[in-house]
Design a protein around this motif. Structure first.
Motif, mmCIF file in Angstrom:
data_model
loop_
_atom_site.group_PDB
_atom_site.id
_atom_site.type_symbol
_atom_site.label_atom_id
_atom_site.label_comp_id
_atom_site.label_asym_id
_atom_site.label_seq_id
_atom_site.Cartn_x
_atom_site.Cartn_y
_atom_site.Cartn_z
ATOM 1 N N LEU A 26 0.866 -1.178 0.075
ATOM 2 C CA LEU A 26 0.272 0.021 -0.046
ATOM 3 C C LEU A 26 0.717 1.283 -0.050
ATOM 4 C CD1 LEU A 26 -3.115 -0.803 2.210
ATOM 5 C CD2 LEU A 26 -2.978 -0.190 -0.233
ATOM 6 N N PRO A 27 1.840 1.320 0.807
ATOM 7 C CA PRO A 27 2.613 2.596 0.941
ATOM 8 C C PRO A 27 3.172 2.881 -0.691
ATOM 9 C CG PRO A 27 3.174 1.490 2.831
ATOM 10 C CD PRO A 27 2.120 0.382 2.078
ATOM 11 N N ALA A 28 3.689 1.844 -1.172
ATOM 12 C CA ALA A 28 4.355 1.981 -2.624
ATOM 13 C C ALA A 28 3.079 2.381 -3.448
ATOM 14 C CB ALA A 28 4.833 0.667 -2.979
ATOM 15 N N VAL A 29 1.864 1.962 -3.424
ATOM 16 C CA VAL A 29 0.872 2.403 -4.341
ATOM 17 C C VAL A 29 0.596 4.040 -3.880
ATOM 18 C CG1 VAL A 29 -1.551 2.241 -5.000
ATOM 19 C CG2 VAL A 29 -0.047 0.120 -4.625
ATOM 20 N N ALA A 30 0.457 4.260 -2.673
ATOM 21 C CA ALA A 30 0.021 5.643 -2.146
ATOM 22 C C ALA A 30 1.107 6.491 -2.698
ATOM 23 C CB ALA A 30 -0.299 5.314 -0.683
ATOM 24 N N SER A 31 2.331 6.159 -2.821
ATOM 25 C CA SER A 31 3.628 6.987 -2.874
ATOM 26 C C SER A 31 4.019 7.144 -4.462
ATOM 27 C CB SER A 31 4.750 6.768 -1.944
ATOM 28 O OG SER A 31 5.251 5.362 -2.261
ATOM 29 N N ALA A 32 3.297 6.325 -5.256
ATOM 30 C CA ALA A 32 3.738 6.216 -6.485
ATOM 31 C C ALA A 32 3.730 7.476 -7.100
ATOM 32 C CB ALA A 32 2.626 5.242 -7.264
ATOM 33 N N GLY A 33 3.232 8.709 -6.940
ATOM 34 C CA GLY A 33 3.188 9.938 -7.591
ATOM 35 C C GLY A 33 4.053 10.518 -7.166
ATOM 36 N N TYR A 34 5.018 10.305 -5.977
ATOM 37 C CA TYR A 34 6.218 11.025 -5.716
ATOM 38 C C TYR A 34 7.364 10.049 -5.140
ATOM 39 C CZ TYR A 34 5.205 10.080 -0.863
ATOM 40 O OH TYR A 34 4.927 9.331 0.581
ATOM 41 N N ILE A 101 -0.295 18.983 -2.781
ATOM 42 C CA ILE A 101 0.761 19.317 -4.188
ATOM 43 C C ILE A 101 -0.171 18.745 -5.331
ATOM 44 C CG2 ILE A 101 2.702 18.685 -5.067
ATOM 45 C CD1 ILE A 101 3.700 17.678 -2.271
ATOM 46 N N ASN A 102 -0.425 19.757 -6.417
ATOM 47 C CA ASN A 102 -0.998 19.638 -7.693
ATOM 48 C C ASN A 102 0.110 19.357 -8.654
ATOM 49 O OD1 ASN A 102 -3.724 19.901 -6.546
ATOM 50 N ND2 ASN A 102 -3.350 22.080 -6.738
ATOM 51 N N TYR A 103 0.003 18.393 -9.333
ATOM 52 C CA TYR A 103 0.862 18.249 -10.621
ATOM 53 C C TYR A 103 0.128 17.335 -11.578
ATOM 54 C CZ TYR A 103 1.474 13.042 -9.502
ATOM 55 O OH TYR A 103 1.339 11.729 -9.222
ATOM 56 N N GLN A 104 0.808 17.294 -13.057
ATOM 57 C CA GLN A 104 0.329 16.436 -14.145
ATOM 58 C C GLN A 104 1.213 15.518 -14.221
ATOM 59 O OE1 GLN A 104 -1.979 16.776 -16.049
ATOM 60 N NE2 GLN A 104 -3.005 18.743 -15.937
ATOM 61 N N VAL A 132 -0.070 10.056 2.673
ATOM 62 C CA VAL A 132 -0.193 10.672 1.277
ATOM 63 C C VAL A 132 -1.167 9.882 0.523
ATOM 64 C CG1 VAL A 132 1.024 11.494 -0.687
ATOM 65 C CG2 VAL A 132 2.503 11.437 1.332
ATOM 66 N N GLN A 133 -2.019 10.771 0.109
ATOM 67 C CA GLN A 133 -3.107 10.063 -0.763
ATOM 68 C C GLN A 133 -3.140 10.767 -2.219
ATOM 69 O OE1 GLN A 133 -5.003 7.353 0.153
ATOM 70 N NE2 GLN A 133 -3.912 7.619 2.228
ATOM 71 N N GLU A 134 -3.124 9.952 -3.166
ATOM 72 C CA GLU A 134 -3.189 10.648 -4.551
ATOM 73 C C GLU A 134 -4.467 10.650 -5.021
ATOM 74 O OE1 GLU A 134 -0.710 10.209 -8.652
ATOM 75 O OE2 GLU A 134 -0.329 8.988 -7.284
ATOM 76 N N GLY A 148 -6.949 16.111 -16.204
ATOM 77 C CA GLY A 148 -5.731 15.337 -15.738
ATOM 78 C C GLY A 148 -4.995 15.538 -14.559
ATOM 79 N N LEU A 149 -5.363 16.568 -14.060
ATOM 80 C CA LEU A 149 -4.688 16.963 -12.903
ATOM 81 C C LEU A 149 -4.805 16.197 -11.729
ATOM 82 C CD1 LEU A 149 -2.865 19.505 -12.002
ATOM 83 C CD2 LEU A 149 -4.923 20.444 -10.758
ATOM 84 N N HIS A 150 -3.460 15.775 -10.895
ATOM 85 C CA HIS A 150 -3.533 14.892 -9.715
ATOM 86 C C HIS A 150 -3.182 15.804 -8.569
ATOM 87 C CE1 HIS A 150 -3.242 10.362 -11.449
ATOM 88 N NE2 HIS A 150 -4.019 11.246 -12.328
ATOM 89 N N THR A 151 -3.706 15.115 -7.445
ATOM 90 C CA THR A 151 -3.378 15.990 -5.985
ATOM 91 C C THR A 151 -3.036 14.842 -5.154
ATOM 92 O OG1 THR A 151 -4.954 17.740 -6.448
ATOM 93 C CG2 THR A 151 -4.303 17.212 -4.236
ATOM 94 N N LEU A 152 -1.731 15.422 -4.599
ATOM 95 C CA LEU A 152 -1.090 14.556 -3.422
ATOM 96 C C LEU A 152 -1.460 15.387 -2.308
ATOM 97 C CD1 LEU A 152 2.611 13.991 -4.682
ATOM 98 C CD2 LEU A 152 0.648 12.378 -4.675
#
Length: 880
Positions: A26-34, A101-104, A132-134, A148-152
């Motif tokens: 789960l941490p790996a999945v949750a942190s995949a965006g950073y 944190i917002n990012y594409q 951290v939730q994406e 398509g904007l993602h938010t951490l």
């Protein structure tokens, strides 16, 4: 059973292992965006201000610093942010413990560098402990826009009041659609105070970077960083909080902007955008099919353009897939045709391709739906625009088209203009922003024709209403759609509730109806109401021009820093024809209120036995400048007073507001002050020269001549009295020219009136000598000043109170009835003050000249006779 038990134990073991494995994954999945990474070496590290030096903001949180830094010298642009704050109260813990944190993800990556908590002098690193939730929120999904904007969403554990929190992160990458160009902007101030606000950018030495700051107090520093790089540093300390004001126009930014970019001029943006909008189709089969379907080879180019617009507006639905490069680059026309959907870029590009097939020149125009013409104030940037429209040229005439509108019909010239102010055309020879025409409508957008029939009843009165309203353009389309969605009955309930806001007890005589008119997008509604009331409820009936009253902007006349938006139709009219079985005896009236932002007129007349009230509202601006808000608010109050006309069914008719509190409150206050101030002056008559001149001018003048006060006091009295007289008599015609003009007139005319005092004294001395009375000039001037000044100052001050400080009511022309009490009271006070001054001057002159009051009056007679002789001589000489 034993075997089954062992199998069950095995299953439980497998489940436990699955849970453990899931927990590990789960941490790996949750942190995949950073990723977690150390602080970049290129950032500047500032010492955080002392918490005690920073005022608390919302929830008692103190923001020590907000620092943004950009590095454009690497393989990809990198943006770094550092935020530090101190939690001052329990209510601030929830907000302090989270940041986003917002990012594409298509072209950006996030690195979390630090999440630190200072407690009791010890720094605790919480970067590994945060949750951290994406998220992918898609805030504009309901509007058909996917970006398509993602938010951490980052949650910090274990926080207490008094903790200092600091986090840093960076985002690498920028939208590839920009190529080698780069643009960005940052908020300059916030709704909370900030100890240090900094924006810093490092860029290659051979790539110039331009900047713009829209708030004061920011310092800009720039220079070299070695041989290959340069920096721009924009910073401010002790930044106060900013509060957005109510009613700010869309696109106005109270908080200020710090803009950075590689574009020097709007032509740079055109050069960037031009390749994104290739003209025409690449698939000839698709193009040829559309030529046949829409008859694009027709010789009538206007008809061709109308068909193309109708096709794109009506058959290509609005849906935006603004991910990656398509945030700014349109899809190919073939793709849009195949999908039958697209956003503003796609629909505009398709329309332009269709027009090119017809031999019509057309190009995209970048606009901003919120900022409008304010884009001219911005640094040239692709981010300055959020919408695309088309400009087409047919037979030497330019047409502006918004392909995202609902299908428009009717002649192109009669369609609603585009309200964007300025736009940037994208074409080979385009270089700068251009004005987008926004002419005043040729006909009112809303026209209300109302008929009221008033009758006496044995126990009171009755009124029957018929309200017919024509809506044109977008308002007509919206009304038609609302009627279709809600139905007649629901519309009737809403309309009745609206009318009851103006006429208590009014009832409907049936559901409203709607019909289409010959003009395109023009619809007419018809409503019927009835109202009855008892005699003991009064005989006064208010004829209310409710539709214009509803459109009237509501402005506060207090001081403000930001402009205020004004909306509603730009041109609307409301006419009421009222019958009464006893007839009308009412004089015609005409009133106008106008300024740089709107104009209003109202006419009252009796025609063929009907009382006719006709009014028109014309709005000439979308917003009011902050410096003019107070003046415009006062003008709007005048309009509000004119939007109700009261008639007394007992026989008299009078406009509204004549007996309203504001009509008589100021005169009452002024008249109430008269005895209070006169009693105070009577009590001070022995000790104060100005009070003494009001009640015992002879004795007071003798005392002043025996022991003269400093001459500065006398001249100050002359100037003050002269300026006050000028405000009352000379300023009113200039009140609509602005405060600066009015003040200039007051000072200039005051100076002339002060000079008049000197000239009068000299002529008066000459008249006395004609009566064999010799008097020195200085005592006579002193008697003029001290006798004329106090009554003038006192009674003109009271007259200004009587008009509520609004000297515009004293302009030439018949005042509005609601201002009659104020102007009459002011005039009465001035007359009393003038008589009082004459009596005081007769006594003071007699003392100063050592003569009788009779000789003073005689000298005045000589002056008057001389003036008459001079005027008569001039008149004779002027005759042919």
């Amino acid at each position: 059973m034993a075997r089954a038990a062992r199998r069950g134990d095995g299953m439980r073991l497998i489940l436990r292992m699955a849970v453990v494995l899931a927990a590990m994954l789960l941490p790996a999945v949750a942190s995949a965006g950073y990723t977690l990474a150390p602080e970049p070496t290129w950032v500047r590290v500032d010492q955080a201000p002392d918490p005690g030096s920073v005022p608390p903001g919302a929830d008692d949180t103190r923001y020590l610093l907000v620092v943004d830094q950009v590095n454009l010298t690497g393989r990809r642009p990198a943006w770094y942010r550092r935020v530090s704050y101190v939690v001052g109260a329990e209510r601030g813990l929830a907000g302090a413990g989270r940041f986003s944190i917002n990012y594409q993800p298509d072209y950006q990556s996030v690195a979390l560098h630090a999440v630190q908590v200072w407690r009791d002098g010890v720094v605790h690193e919480r970067r590994d402990a945060v949750q951290v939730q994406e998220l992918r929120r898609e805030d504009d999904l309901e509007s058909g826009i996917l970006d398509g904007l993602h938010t951490l969403d980052v949650t910090i554990p274990d926080l207490k009041v008094g903790d200092r929190i600091e986090y840093t992160y960076s985002i690498e990458g920028t939208n590839p659609v920009f190529g080698d160009a780069w643009y960005d902007y940052y908020t300059a101030t916030y709704s909370d105070p900030v100890g240090l606000r900094r924006v810093r950018a490092i860029h290659p030495a051979d790539t110039p970077l331009y900047w713009k700051v829209t708030r004061d107090a920011f310092e800009v520093d720039s220079g070299a960083l070695g041989a290959d790089a340069r920096f721009v540093d924009i910073s401010a300390r002790d930044v106060p909080r900013t509060r957005a004001e109510e009613g700010e126009p869309s696109g106005y930014d109270s908080f200020g902007r710090i803009e950075l970019g590689t574009a020097d001029a709007w032509s740079d943006i055109v050069a960037w955008a031009l390749p994104l909008y290739p003209a025409g189709f690449t698939d000839r089969a698709v193009a040829d099919a559309l030529v046949r379907e829409l008859r694009l080879d027709d010789a009538d180019k206007l008809a061709v353009m109308q068909r193309a617009i109708a096709f794109v507006q009506g058959q290509i639905r609005y849906t935006a897939l603004d991910m990656g490069e398509n945030s700014h680059a349109p899809y190919r026309p073939e793709t849009t045709i195949a999908r039958r959907f697209g956003d503003c870029k796609d629909k505009t590009q398709l329309l332009i391709a269709l027009l090119h097939e017809a031999g019509i020149r057309a190009e995209p125009v970048l606009v901003n739906t919120g900022a409008g013409a304010r884009i001219a104030e911005r640094l040239p940037s692709a981010y300055a625009f959020d919408h695309v429209v088309a400009r087409a040229l047919v037979d030497g005439k330019t047409y502006w088209i918004d392909a995202t509108r609902n299908r428009e019909t009717g002649p192109l010239a009669s369609r609603s203009p585009l309200p964007f102010g300025l736009g940037l055309p994208v074409c080979a020879d385009c270089r700068q922003l251009v004005q987008i025409p926004y002419p005043m409508p040729a006909e009112p957008e809303v026209v209300v024709g109302e008929r009221i029939d008033l009758q006496d009843r044995p126990d009171g009165y009755s009124a029957d209403f018929v309200v017919v309203t024509d809506y044109r353009g977008a308002r007509g389309r919206n009304l038609r759609n609302s009627f279709a969605d809600e139905g007649d009955a629901e519309f009737g309930r809403r309309y009745l509730a609206y009318m009851r806001g103006y006429y208590d007890g009014i009832d409907s005589k049936g559901d409203p109806s709607i019909e289409s008119l010959e003009a395109e997008n023009a619809y007419r509604t018809r409503e019927r109401y009835e109202l009855g009331w008892k005699t003991d409820e009064g005989s006064v009936f208010g004829i209310i021009l409710f539709q214009l009253l509803d459109y009237l902007p509501k402005l506060d006349d207090g001081a403000r820093k930001a402009p205020v938006a004004i909306g509603g139709p730009r041109l609307a009219s409301h006419s009421v024809r009222t019958s009464y079985d006893k007839g009308w005896t009412i004089e015609s009236e005409h009133h106008e209120v106008s300024n740089d932002y709107f104009s209003f007129r109202r006419d009252v007349s009796v025609e063929d036995g009907m009382l006719v009230i006709d009014a028109q509202w014309r709005r000439t601006a979308d917003e009011v400048a902050a410096a003019d808000v107070a003046d415009v608010a006062r003008d709007l109050e005048k309009v509000r007073d004119l939007l109700q006309y009261n008639v007394d069914l007992g026989g008299a008719a009078f406009p509204p507001g004549m007996f309203a509190p504001k009509a008589w409150l100021w005169p009452l206050l002024a008249l109430s002050l008269v005895p209070i101030l006169l009693v105070a002056a009577w009590l001070l008559r022995e000790r104060n020269a100005m009070a003494g001149m009001l009640f015992m001018p002879r004795r007071t003048m003798a005392r002043l001549l025996a022991s003269p006060p400093p001459s500065e006091r006398m001249w100050l009295l002359i100037v003050v009295a002269a300026v006050m007289e000028a405000i009352f008599t000379r300023v009113p015609p200039f009140t609509d020219k602005g405060l600066g003009m009015a003040a200039g007139v007051a000072l200039g005319a005051g100076g002339m009136l002060a000079l008049r005092t000197v000239i009068y004294t000299a002529i008066f001395g000459w008249a006395l000598r004609a009566l064999r009375v010799r008097a020195d000039f200085d005592p006579l001037l002193a008697s003029t000043a001290w006798a004329w000044g106090p009554p003038t100052v006192l009674f003109i001050a009271l007259s200004l109170v009587a008009v509520g400080g609004d000297v515009s009511l004293l302009r030439d022309g018949e005042p509005a009835m609601e201002a009659v009490f104020r102007t009459v009271a002011a005039g009465l006070l001035v007359v009393v003050g003038s008589i009082w001054a004459l009596v005081a001057m007769a006594n003071a002159h007699a003392v100063a000249a050592g003569t009788s009051r009779g000789r003073v009056v005689g000298a005045w007679g000589i002056m008057l006779l001389a003036a008459l002789l001079i005027v008569g001589s001039i008149a004779l000489l002027a005759r042919p």
